[in-house]
Design a protein around this motif. Structure first.
Motif, PDB file in Angstrom:
ATOM      1  N   LEU A 282       0.827  -1.207   0.000  1.00  0.00           N
ATOM      2  CA  LEU A 282       0.000   0.000   0.000  1.00  0.00           C
ATOM      3  C   LEU A 282       0.862   1.258   0.000  1.00  0.00           C
ATOM      4  O   LEU A 282       0.578   2.223  -0.725  1.00  0.00           O
ATOM      5  CB  LEU A 282      -0.931  -0.012   1.215  1.00  0.00           C
ATOM      6  N   LEU A 283       1.915   1.276   0.817  1.00  0.00           N
ATOM      7  CA  LEU A 283       2.814   2.429   0.846  1.00  0.00           C
ATOM      8  C   LEU A 283       3.491   2.625  -0.500  1.00  0.00           C
ATOM      9  O   LEU A 283       3.586   3.751  -1.023  1.00  0.00           O
ATOM     10  CB  LEU A 283       3.871   2.233   1.936  1.00  0.00           C
ATOM     11  N   HIS A 284       3.969   1.528  -1.075  1.00  0.00           N
ATOM     12  CA  HIS A 284       4.637   1.575  -2.368  1.00  0.00           C
ATOM     13  C   HIS A 284       3.686   2.083  -3.457  1.00  0.00           C
ATOM     14  O   HIS A 284       4.083   2.882  -4.319  1.00  0.00           O
ATOM     15  CB  HIS A 284       5.152   0.177  -2.716  1.00  0.00           C
ATOM     16  N   THR A 285       2.434   1.649  -3.388  1.00  0.00           N
ATOM     17  CA  THR A 285       1.438   2.041  -4.382  1.00  0.00           C
ATOM     18  C   THR A 285       1.202   3.549  -4.370  1.00  0.00           C
ATOM     19  O   THR A 285       0.991   4.161  -5.423  1.00  0.00           O
ATOM     20  CB  THR A 285       0.106   1.306  -4.130  1.00  0.00           C
ATOM     21  N   ARG A 286       1.259   4.148  -3.197  1.00  0.00           N
ATOM     22  CA  ARG A 286       1.061   5.609  -3.154  1.00  0.00           C
ATOM     23  C   ARG A 286       2.380   6.380  -3.170  1.00  0.00           C
ATOM     24  O   ARG A 286       2.431   7.563  -2.812  1.00  0.00           O
ATOM     25  CB  ARG A 286       0.169   6.016  -1.991  1.00  0.00           C
ATOM     26  N   GLY A 287       3.450   5.717  -3.592  1.00  0.00           N
ATOM     27  CA  GLY A 287       4.692   6.406  -3.901  1.00  0.00           C
ATOM     28  C   GLY A 287       5.624   6.660  -2.749  1.00  0.00           C
ATOM     29  O   GLY A 287       6.583   7.438  -2.887  1.00  0.00           O
ATOM     30  N   ARG A 288       5.387   6.017  -1.613  1.00  0.00           N
ATOM     31  CA  ARG A 288       6.279   6.210  -0.475  1.00  0.00           C
ATOM     32  C   ARG A 288       7.471   5.260  -0.561  1.00  0.00           C
ATOM     33  O   ARG A 288       7.345   4.133  -1.009  1.00  0.00           O
ATOM     34  CB  ARG A 288       5.529   5.959   0.835  1.00  0.00           C
ATOM     35  N   LYS A 289       8.633   5.720  -0.114  1.00  0.00           N
ATOM     36  CA  LYS A 289       9.789   4.844  -0.042  1.00  0.00           C
ATOM     37  C   LYS A 289       9.621   3.910   1.147  1.00  0.00           C
ATOM     38  O   LYS A 289       9.317   4.348   2.267  1.00  0.00           O
ATOM     39  CB  LYS A 289      11.072   5.654   0.111  1.00  0.00           C
ATOM     40  N   VAL A 290       9.814   2.624   0.919  1.00  0.00           N
ATOM     41  CA  VAL A 290       9.604   1.623   1.965  1.00  0.00           C
ATOM     42  C   VAL A 290      10.890   0.820   2.157  1.00  0.00           C
ATOM     43  O   VAL A 290      11.446   0.278   1.194  1.00  0.00           O
ATOM     44  CB  VAL A 290       8.456   0.661   1.609  1.00  0.00           C
ATOM     45  N   ILE A 291      11.353   0.753   3.396  1.00  0.00           N
ATOM     46  CA  ILE A 291      12.555  -0.017   3.735  1.00  0.00           C
ATOM     47  C   ILE A 291      12.150  -1.184   4.615  1.00  0.00           C
ATOM     48  O   ILE A 291      11.580  -0.997   5.699  1.00  0.00           O
ATOM     49  CB  ILE A 291      13.594   0.868   4.448  1.00  0.00           C
ATOM     50  N   GLY A 292      12.424  -2.390   4.145  1.00  0.00           N
ATOM     51  CA  GLY A 292      12.086  -3.586   4.893  1.00  0.00           C
ATOM     52  C   GLY A 292      13.245  -4.049   5.751  1.00  0.00           C
ATOM     53  O   GLY A 292      14.371  -4.195   5.258  1.00  0.00           O
ATOM     54  N   LEU A 293      12.990  -4.267   7.032  1.00  0.00           N
ATOM     55  CA  LEU A 293      13.995  -4.783   7.956  1.00  0.00           C
ATOM     56  C   LEU A 293      13.669  -6.246   8.224  1.00  0.00           C
ATOM     57  O   LEU A 293      12.541  -6.587   8.590  1.00  0.00           O
ATOM     58  CB  LEU A 293      13.980  -3.993   9.268  1.00  0.00           C
ATOM     59  N   THR A 294      14.659  -7.120   8.067  1.00  0.00           N
ATOM     60  CA  THR A 294      14.392  -8.548   8.173  1.00  0.00           C
ATOM     61  C   THR A 294      15.657  -9.301   8.575  1.00  0.00           C
ATOM     62  O   THR A 294      16.747  -8.717   8.648  1.00  0.00           O
ATOM     63  CB  THR A 294      13.839  -9.087   6.833  1.00  0.00           C
ATOM     64  N   SER A 295      15.501 -10.591   8.823  1.00  0.00           N
ATOM     65  CA  SER A 295      16.656 -11.442   9.127  1.00  0.00           C
ATOM     66  C   SER A 295      17.347 -11.826   7.826  1.00  0.00           C
ATOM     67  O   SER A 295      16.761 -11.767   6.746  1.00  0.00           O
ATOM     68  CB  SER A 295      16.198 -12.696   9.870  1.00  0.00           C
ATOM     69  N   SER A 296      18.586 -12.260   7.928  1.00  0.00           N
ATOM     70  CA  SER A 296      19.337 -12.612   6.722  1.00  0.00           C
ATOM     71  C   SER A 296      18.672 -13.762   5.967  1.00  0.00           C
ATOM     72  O   SER A 296      18.675 -13.803   4.738  1.00  0.00           O
ATOM     73  CB  SER A 296      20.776 -12.977   7.089  1.00  0.00           C
ATOM     74  N   GLY A 297      18.047 -14.696   6.690  1.00  0.00           N
ATOM     75  CA  GLY A 297      17.423 -15.836   6.039  1.00  0.00           C
ATOM     76  C   GLY A 297      16.192 -15.494   5.230  1.00  0.00           C
ATOM     77  O   GLY A 297      15.797 -16.258   4.338  1.00  0.00           O
ATOM     78  N   ASN A 298      15.581 -14.346   5.520  1.00  0.00           N
ATOM     79  CA  ASN A 298      14.364 -13.951   4.808  1.00  0.00           C
ATOM     80  C   ASN A 298      14.603 -12.881   3.748  1.00  0.00           C
ATOM     81  O   ASN A 298      13.662 -12.415   3.106  1.00  0.00           O
ATOM     82  CB  ASN A 298      13.307 -13.435   5.794  1.00  0.00           C
ATOM     83  N   THR A 299      15.860 -12.492   3.574  1.00  0.00           N
ATOM     84  CA  THR A 299      16.174 -11.395   2.651  1.00  0.00           C
ATOM     85  C   THR A 299      15.705 -11.690   1.229  1.00  0.00           C
ATOM     86  O   THR A 299      15.125 -10.819   0.561  1.00  0.00           O
ATOM     87  CB  THR A 299      17.690 -11.119   2.648  1.00  0.00           C
ATOM     88  N   GLY A 300      15.962 -12.910   0.757  1.00  0.00           N
ATOM     89  CA  GLY A 300      15.574 -13.261  -0.609  1.00  0.00           C
ATOM     90  C   GLY A 300      14.079 -13.156  -0.821  1.00  0.00           C
ATOM     91  O   GLY A 300      13.621 -12.603  -1.832  1.00  0.00           O
ATOM     92  N   PHE A 301      13.296 -13.675   0.125  1.00  0.00           N
ATOM     93  CA  PHE A 301      11.844 -13.614  -0.001  1.00  0.00           C
ATOM     94  C   PHE A 301      11.355 -12.173   0.016  1.00  0.00           C
ATOM     95  O   PHE A 301      10.543 -11.775  -0.825  1.00  0.00           O
ATOM     96  CB  PHE A 301      11.182 -14.398   1.132  1.00  0.00           C
ATOM     97  N   VAL A 302      11.835 -11.385   0.955  1.00  0.00           N
ATOM     98  CA  VAL A 302      11.384  -9.995   1.070  1.00  0.00           C
ATOM     99  C   VAL A 302      11.721  -9.215  -0.201  1.00  0.00           C
ATOM    100  O   VAL A 302      10.905  -8.443  -0.714  1.00  0.00           O
ATOM    101  CB  VAL A 302      12.004  -9.322   2.317  1.00  0.00           C
ATOM    102  N   THR A 303      12.915  -9.431  -0.737  1.00  0.00           N
ATOM    103  CA  THR A 303      13.316  -8.746  -1.975  1.00  0.00           C
ATOM    104  C   THR A 303      12.422  -9.154  -3.134  1.00  0.00           C
ATOM    105  O   THR A 303      12.035  -8.316  -3.967  1.00  0.00           O
ATOM    106  CB  THR A 303      14.777  -9.066  -2.299  1.00  0.00           C
ATOM    107  N   SER A 304      12.045 -10.440  -3.177  1.00  0.00           N
ATOM    108  CA  SER A 304      11.246 -10.947  -4.295  1.00  0.00           C
ATOM    109  C   SER A 304       9.835 -10.384  -4.331  1.00  0.00           C
ATOM    110  O   SER A 304       9.172 -10.427  -5.372  1.00  0.00           O
ATOM    111  CB  SER A 304      11.169 -12.480  -4.227  1.00  0.00           C
TER     112      SER A 304
END
Length: 361
Positions: A194-216
């Motif tokens: 939703l944030l991305h859709t309205r043009g806001r910059k979104v930074i995801g904080l996650t564990s190293s094991g979930n980085t690939g999924f979050v990026t995808s």
């Protein structure tokens, strides 16, 4: 007639068991009552938050359990197998809040073509949304895999929608970017979308094991592991939406960004590592986001159907991404339910999985 309930010790969530419970005979059901067989329900990290906050937010009172134990509320589907209400037939399919159980007695009230409420006295101290049931028989949006998506994500997406609306109403508190912890969680990536859709910059904080999924997922502009959060530039205003509930992370971010931390909202407890007294932190004071309060505010401002209409439009834009990022796993029986529960409690469920469960064999 007997039923089964899955219950957990309120002072030790790892202690859990399935118990047999009695059900009233059909002819002994109260006037307007329904006997519902709980067919299937979703289980996510959000249900762990329900358990952790069971006393504070009254989740334990919704479905009573033996002394010292609780029955965690879940979103799912049930079929009416006996009815004392003239306008609710046997075979009616309901979507809403159920116990982790095989059966539920509902004291049907406010019955309409689209839904009904449980008027049981012990359920009246919680937000009305938790007592509402949609009549979904024949609705393609609630059948098959689409129905699973509704159970797994629609209630969480409602929270994503409300947090986004809160931020948008306040112009994101002047933030240039919004930080989301536990970025792989379903509520977080719904909010990120939703944030991305309205043009806001979104930074995801996650564990190293979930980085690939979050990026995808494609809805985060940047993905940062927890051990690198202090590498983020601290010279521009940010807002922080805390899905993790980790005191150490929250303290680190507040001290790193200082006065540039313009908003700090606590939403979830996926990490269950919050200290009871953190002391004062630099920047905006952390606050809990309590969805029922925002629902009441918007219901008054937007009028009847206003929330549902806007949420429906937002869901229509979100749902297509689920087929590529979510694998639904179905499990049945008490042992399967117990295993999924313990895996969720210990954070062992991969973020790309969604679990639909049933205590029925």
């Amino acid at each position: 007639m007997t039923a089964s309930d899955f219950i957990v010790a309120r002072d030790n969530l790892e202690a859990c068991k399935t118990i047999a419970t009695g059900l009233p005979a059909i002819d002994a059901l109260p006037q307007d009552a329904l006997l519902v067989r709980v067919e299937r329900f979703a289980f996510t990290a959000n249900n762990i938050t329900y358990a952790v906050m069971g006393d504070e937010l009254k989740y334990w009172q919704i479905f009573p359990a033996p002394e010292g134990f609780g029955n965690i509320p879940v979103w799912g589907f049930g079929e009416v197998i006996a009815s004392k209400h003239p306008n609710v037939p046997v075979g009616e399919r309901l979507f809403g809040y159920f116990p982790m159980a095989t059966h539920l007695v509902i004291e049907a009230t406010d019955v309409s073509k689209r839904g009904l409420r449980d008027g049981a006295a012990h359920r009246q101290g919680v937000a009305p949304v938790y007592n509402a049931y949609a009549r979904v028989g024949g609705d393609p949006a609630y059948t098959g895999r689409q129905g699973d998506y509704q159970a797994l994500l629609r209630p969480l997406f409602m929270l994503s929608f409300l947090v986004d609306d809160f931020l948008a109403e306040n112009d994101d508190f002047g933030a240039r970017a919004v930080l989301l912890s536990s970025a792989s969680s379903k509520t977080a990536f719904g909010l990120a979308h939703l944030l991305h859709t309205r043009g806001r910059k979104v930074i995801g904080l996650t564990s190293s094991g979930n980085t690939g999924f979050v990026t995808s997922l494609g809805c985060y502009d940047e993905v940062v592991t927890y051990d690198r959060v202090t590498s983020l530039p601290s010279d521009a205003p940010v807002a922080f939406v805390d899905m993790a509930g980790n005191s150490e992370l929250r303290t680190t971010l507040h001290r790193h960004f200082g006065d540039q931390m313009k908003c700090s909202v606590r939403v979830g407890l996926t990490h269950r590592a919050t200290e009871p007294d953190e002391g004062a932190l630099p920047g905006a004071k952390p606050r809990w986001f309590f969805a029922p309060d925002h629902i009441r505010k918007r219901a008054k401002e937007w009028g009847p159907g206003g929330i549902e209409q806007r949420l429906g439009a937002a869901w229509a834009g979100f749902a297509p991404m689920l087929e590529r990022c979510l694998t639904v796993i179905e499990s049945r029986g008490p042992e399967a339910v117990r295993q999924v529960y313990l895996d969720a409690l210990q954070g062992r469920i991969p973020p790309e999985q969604g679990h639909m469960l049933s205590l029925l064999g």
